[in-house]
Design a protein around this motif. Structure first.
Motif, PDB file in Angstrom:
ATOM      1  N   THR A  12      -7.068  -6.995   0.414  1.00  0.00           N
ATOM      2  CA  THR A  12      -7.989  -6.597  -0.425  1.00  0.00           C
ATOM      3  C   THR A  12      -9.367  -5.753   0.373  1.00  0.00           C
ATOM      4  O   THR A  12     -10.085  -4.853  -0.546  1.00  0.00           O
ATOM      5  CB  THR A  12      -8.449  -7.604  -1.282  1.00  0.00           C
ATOM      6  OG1 THR A  12      -9.116  -8.639  -0.449  1.00  0.00           O
ATOM      7  CG2 THR A  12      -7.464  -8.324  -2.184  1.00  0.00           C
ATOM      8  N   LYS A  13      -9.017  -5.793   1.484  1.00  0.00           N
ATOM      9  CA  LYS A  13     -10.034  -4.951   2.064  1.00  0.00           C
ATOM     10  C   LYS A  13      -9.538  -4.067   3.373  1.00  0.00           C
ATOM     11  O   LYS A  13     -10.041  -4.413   4.646  1.00  0.00           O
ATOM     12  CB  LYS A  13     -11.209  -5.818   2.745  1.00  0.00           C
ATOM     13  CG  LYS A  13     -12.046  -6.635   1.538  1.00  0.00           C
ATOM     14  CD  LYS A  13     -13.200  -7.413   2.349  1.00  0.00           C
ATOM     15  CE  LYS A  13     -14.148  -7.934   1.052  1.00  0.00           C
ATOM     16  NZ  LYS A  13     -14.947  -7.221   0.533  1.00  0.00           N
ATOM     17  N   GLU A  36     -11.892  -0.571   3.446  1.00  0.00           N
ATOM     18  CA  GLU A  36     -12.107  -1.486   2.291  1.00  0.00           C
ATOM     19  C   GLU A  36     -11.337  -1.015   1.115  1.00  0.00           C
ATOM     20  O   GLU A  36     -11.580  -1.269  -0.137  1.00  0.00           O
ATOM     21  CB  GLU A  36     -13.373  -1.872   2.208  1.00  0.00           C
ATOM     22  CG  GLU A  36     -14.158  -2.406   3.340  1.00  0.00           C
ATOM     23  CD  GLU A  36     -15.563  -3.019   2.936  1.00  0.00           C
ATOM     24  OE1 GLU A  36     -15.955  -3.005   1.840  1.00  0.00           O
ATOM     25  OE2 GLU A  36     -16.221  -3.443   3.957  1.00  0.00           O
ATOM     26  N   ASP A  38      -8.474  -1.787  -1.527  1.00  0.00           N
ATOM     27  CA  ASP A  38      -7.756  -2.973  -2.210  1.00  0.00           C
ATOM     28  C   ASP A  38      -6.098  -2.552  -2.308  1.00  0.00           C
ATOM     29  O   ASP A  38      -5.701  -1.782  -3.438  1.00  0.00           O
ATOM     30  CB  ASP A  38      -8.361  -3.290  -3.146  1.00  0.00           C
ATOM     31  CG  ASP A  38      -7.737  -4.864  -3.898  1.00  0.00           C
ATOM     32  OD1 ASP A  38      -6.463  -5.108  -3.636  1.00  0.00           O
ATOM     33  OD2 ASP A  38      -8.622  -5.509  -4.730  1.00  0.00           O
TER      34      ASP A  38
END
Length: 138
Positions: A12-13, A36, A38
């Motif tokens: 997700t990052k 970052e 996702d």
């Protein structure tokens, strides 16, 4: 023991590198690093739009704005084998990310994955005759 970098961050990052290719013959490419991201929510189509917007509006991308960028292809994953071709891997056409509705996680992207972004017509032409040219006007 330290963790491998492809699993050091949650999906997700993730950090993804988009290799924006202007010319296959002259090996002209510039890397766009996205942080970052996702991978569970971002689709292939959204990644294309993010990269196109960065090229369209970002400083230093003027020379790339006339390229019709329309295709994404996996270049390499962290800790994976790299191709001997420095501009793009010419094998593995199954690595072309053709379904724009799939998420990046669904198509196998991980943290520190590199993808190539290019014009499909120019790619197909280069595949038929993959020679490197040099600018001798210099």
């Amino acid at each position: 023991m330290s963790a491998l970098t492809n699993v050091a961050l949650p999906i997700t990052k993730a950090t993804i590198t988009v290799r924006v290719i202007k010319s296959f013959e002259y090996r002209t490419e510039r890397s766009l690093v996205l942080h970052e991201l996702d991978l569970q929510k971002t689709t292939v189509g959204e990644l294309k739009n993010i990269a196109k917007q960065a090229v369209k509006s970002g400083p230093g991308w003027k020379a790339y704005r006339n390229v019709d960028l329309d295709t994404l292809k996996l270049y390499t994953k962290a800790h994976g084998a790299k191709t001997s071709n420095l501009i793009i891997n010419l094998d593995h056409d199954d690595w072309i990310l053709g379904d724009e509705s799939k998420t990046l996680a669904e198509v196998g992207l991980e943290n520190e994955t590199e993808v190539s972004f290019f014009n499909r017509e120019a790619y197909e032409k280069y595949r038929l005759n993959p020679e490197i040219r040099w600018d001798v006007s210099g």
